[in-house]
Write an enzyme that holds these catalytic residues in place. Structure first.
Site, PDB file in Angstrom:
ATOM      1  N   MET A  15      20.603  12.787  31.732  1.00 13.57           N
ATOM      2  CA  MET A  15      19.158  12.595  31.855  1.00 13.57           C
ATOM      3  C   MET A  15      18.694  13.157  33.202  1.00 13.57           C
ATOM      4  SD  MET A  15      18.262   8.904  30.182  1.00 13.57           S
ATOM      5  CE  MET A  15      16.542   8.961  30.673  1.00 13.57           C
ATOM      6  N   LYS A  19      16.897  19.420  30.863  1.00 13.11           N
ATOM      7  CA  LYS A  19      17.124  19.974  29.524  1.00 13.11           C
ATOM      8  C   LYS A  19      15.811  20.299  28.827  1.00 13.11           C
ATOM      9  CE  LYS A  19      19.307  16.320  28.097  1.00 13.11           C
ATOM     10  NZ  LYS A  19      19.153  15.557  29.341  1.00 13.11           N
ATOM     11  N   GLU A  86      16.455  16.177  22.195  1.00 12.27           N
ATOM     12  CA  GLU A  86      17.098  14.847  22.047  1.00 12.27           C
ATOM     13  C   GLU A  86      17.961  14.799  20.784  1.00 12.27           C
ATOM     14  OE1 GLU A  86      17.040  12.877  24.475  1.00 12.27           O
ATOM     15  OE2 GLU A  86      15.102  12.980  25.502  1.00 12.27           O
ATOM     16  N   ALA A  87      18.702  15.862  20.547  1.00 15.84           N
ATOM     17  CA  ALA A  87      19.503  15.974  19.322  1.00 15.84           C
ATOM     18  C   ALA A  87      20.551  14.874  19.184  1.00 15.84           C
ATOM     19  CB  ALA A  87      20.184  17.342  19.283  1.00 15.84           C
ATOM     20  N   CYS A 145      23.455   9.578  45.961  1.00 19.19           N
ATOM     21  CA  CYS A 145      24.001  10.296  47.123  1.00 19.19           C
ATOM     22  C   CYS A 145      23.502  11.738  47.260  1.00 19.19           C
ATOM     23  CB  CYS A 145      25.524  10.280  47.097  1.00 19.19           C
ATOM     24  SG  CYS A 145      26.231  11.471  45.937  1.00 19.19           S
ATOM     25  N   CYS A 174      26.369  11.270  40.164  1.00 16.78           N
ATOM     26  CA  CYS A 174      27.505  12.192  40.227  1.00 16.78           C
ATOM     27  C   CYS A 174      28.743  11.444  39.742  1.00 16.78           C
ATOM     28  CB  CYS A 174      27.705  12.713  41.652  1.00 16.78           C
ATOM     29  SG  CYS A 174      28.329  11.445  42.764  1.00 16.78           S
TER      30      CYS A 174
HETATM   31  P1  ADP Z   1      15.890  15.965  30.788  1.00 17.68           P
HETATM   32  O1  ADP Z   1      15.257  16.479  29.527  1.00 17.68           O
HETATM   33  O2  ADP Z   1      17.250  16.574  31.058  1.00 17.68           O
HETATM   34  O3  ADP Z   1      15.955  14.458  30.859  1.00 17.68           O
HETATM   35  P2  ADP Z   1      13.482  16.912  32.053  1.00 17.68           P
HETATM   36  O4  ADP Z   1      13.437  18.377  31.769  1.00 17.68           O
HETATM   37  O5  ADP Z   1      12.593  16.040  31.235  1.00 17.68           O
HETATM   38  O6  ADP Z   1      14.994  16.418  32.020  1.00 17.68           O
HETATM   39  O7  ADP Z   1      13.088  16.618  33.572  1.00 17.68           O
HETATM   40  C1  ADP Z   1      13.656  17.310  34.662  1.00 17.68           C
HETATM   41  C2  ADP Z   1      12.786  16.963  35.866  1.00 17.68           C
HETATM   42  O8  ADP Z   1      13.001  15.613  36.238  1.00 17.68           O
HETATM   43  C3  ADP Z   1      13.106  17.724  37.140  1.00 17.68           C
HETATM   44  O9  ADP Z   1      12.513  18.993  37.192  1.00 17.68           O
HETATM   45  C4  ADP Z   1      12.498  16.805  38.191  1.00 17.68           C
HETATM   46  O10 ADP Z   1      11.103  17.066  38.330  1.00 17.68           O
HETATM   47  C5  ADP Z   1      12.621  15.431  37.589  1.00 17.68           C
HETATM   48  N1  ADP Z   1      13.624  14.564  38.212  1.00 17.68           N
HETATM   49  C6  ADP Z   1      13.475  13.243  38.464  1.00 17.68           C
HETATM   50  N2  ADP Z   1      14.591  12.726  39.000  1.00 17.68           N
HETATM   51  C7  ADP Z   1      15.501  13.726  39.097  1.00 17.68           C
HETATM   52  C8  ADP Z   1      16.870  13.813  39.578  1.00 17.68           C
HETATM   53  N3  ADP Z   1      17.512  12.775  40.073  1.00 17.68           N
HETATM   54  N4  ADP Z   1      17.494  15.013  39.476  1.00 17.68           N
HETATM   55  C9  ADP Z   1      16.851  16.078  38.987  1.00 17.68           C
HETATM   56  N5  ADP Z   1      15.570  16.058  38.535  1.00 17.68           N
HETATM   57  C10 ADP Z   1      14.890  14.899  38.582  1.00 17.68           C
HETATM   58 MG    MG Z   2      14.653  15.576  27.782  1.00 19.20          MG
HETATM   59 ZN    ZN Z   3      26.556  10.372  43.915  1.00 17.72          ZN
END
Ligand code: ADP
Ligand code: MG
Ligand code: ZN
Length: 183
Positions: A15, A19, A86-87, A145, A174
């Site tokens: 998450m 993606k 969200e497959a 971190c 991580c």
């Molecule tokens: P996913 O679909 O993988 O959950 P999204 O594409 O919806 O991710 O969201 C990515 C965005 O989330 C990043 O561009 C950033 O703005 C935000 N974000 C919030 N917290 C974090 C984090 N810890 N690491 C990276 N991005 C984060």
């Molecule tokens: Mg997503």
């Molecule tokens: Zn860490």
């Protein structure tokens, strides 16, 4: 013999790894190329907006909501490309559905969590990854971190595999921070 077969490209990772953003970026490029596609998302994912796929930074694309994998067949008209976000939340028939679609010459761009909150393979993702043409593994930033994160850690005590949520329920960690927390 058919001259063309489709392929599956996968965007996976934890998450907050970007993606959905990456999926939307690729779909916007298809818009520029005037290539028709249809985007699907499972009904369980009701974060932010019902008829749209929305990233954490609020980018969005119109989506068709499905409750089961086989619904995809009903909704395809003459699109040669389909996308799924969200497959991991779709049922296990998704593998067979995707195989059939690529045999019919349809290209699939699919985004999903590769691991659940326990760090185990999620839903149909491992099988789909094994037959994919291209895989892009995205990484978040560790909430604790700042290192590169590829795990999704659940903050509360729920133990079912599917629990919809965002920052209130999950944080990206991580490997080090994740393993230290779950033991
Ligand atoms: P996913 O679909 O993988 O959950 P999204 O594409 O919806 O991710 O969201 C990515 C965005 O989330 C990043 O561009 C950033 O703005 C935000 N974000 C919030 N917290 C974090 C984090 N810890 N690491 C990276 N991005 C984060
Ligand atoms: Mg997503
Ligand atoms: Zn860490």
């Amino acid at each position: 013999m058919k001259s063309h077969k489709g392929k599956i490209d996968i965007i996976c990772g934890s998450m907050f790894s970007g993606k959905t953003e990456e999926l939307i970026r690729r779909l916007k490029r298809l818009d520029f190329a005037k290539k028709k596609y249809k985007l699907f998302k499972p009904v369980v994912d009701n974060r932010y907006d019902n008829n749209k796929v929305v990233s954490h930074n609020m980018n969005s694309v119109q989506a068709t909501i499905i409750s089961k994998s086989e619904d995809i067949y009903k909704h395809i008209k003459n699109e040669k490309i389909i996308a799924i976000d969200e497959a991991q939340f779709l049922d296990e028939k998704l593998y067979g559905v995707c195989k059939k679609l690529i045999e019919d010459g349809i290209d699939i761009i699919l985004a999903g969590l590769d691991m659940d909150y326990k760090g185990e393979p999620f839903g149909s993702m491992p099988k789909l990854l094994s037959i994919s043409h291209d895989v892009k593994k995205m990484h978040a930033v560790c909430f604790d971190c700042g290192e590169t994160a590829n795990y999704t850690f659940r903050i509360n005590n729920d133990t079912q595999q599917v629990l919809i949520g965002s920052e209130e329920n999950y944080k990206a960690l991580c490997k080090n921070c994740f393993l230290n927390k779950i033991k």
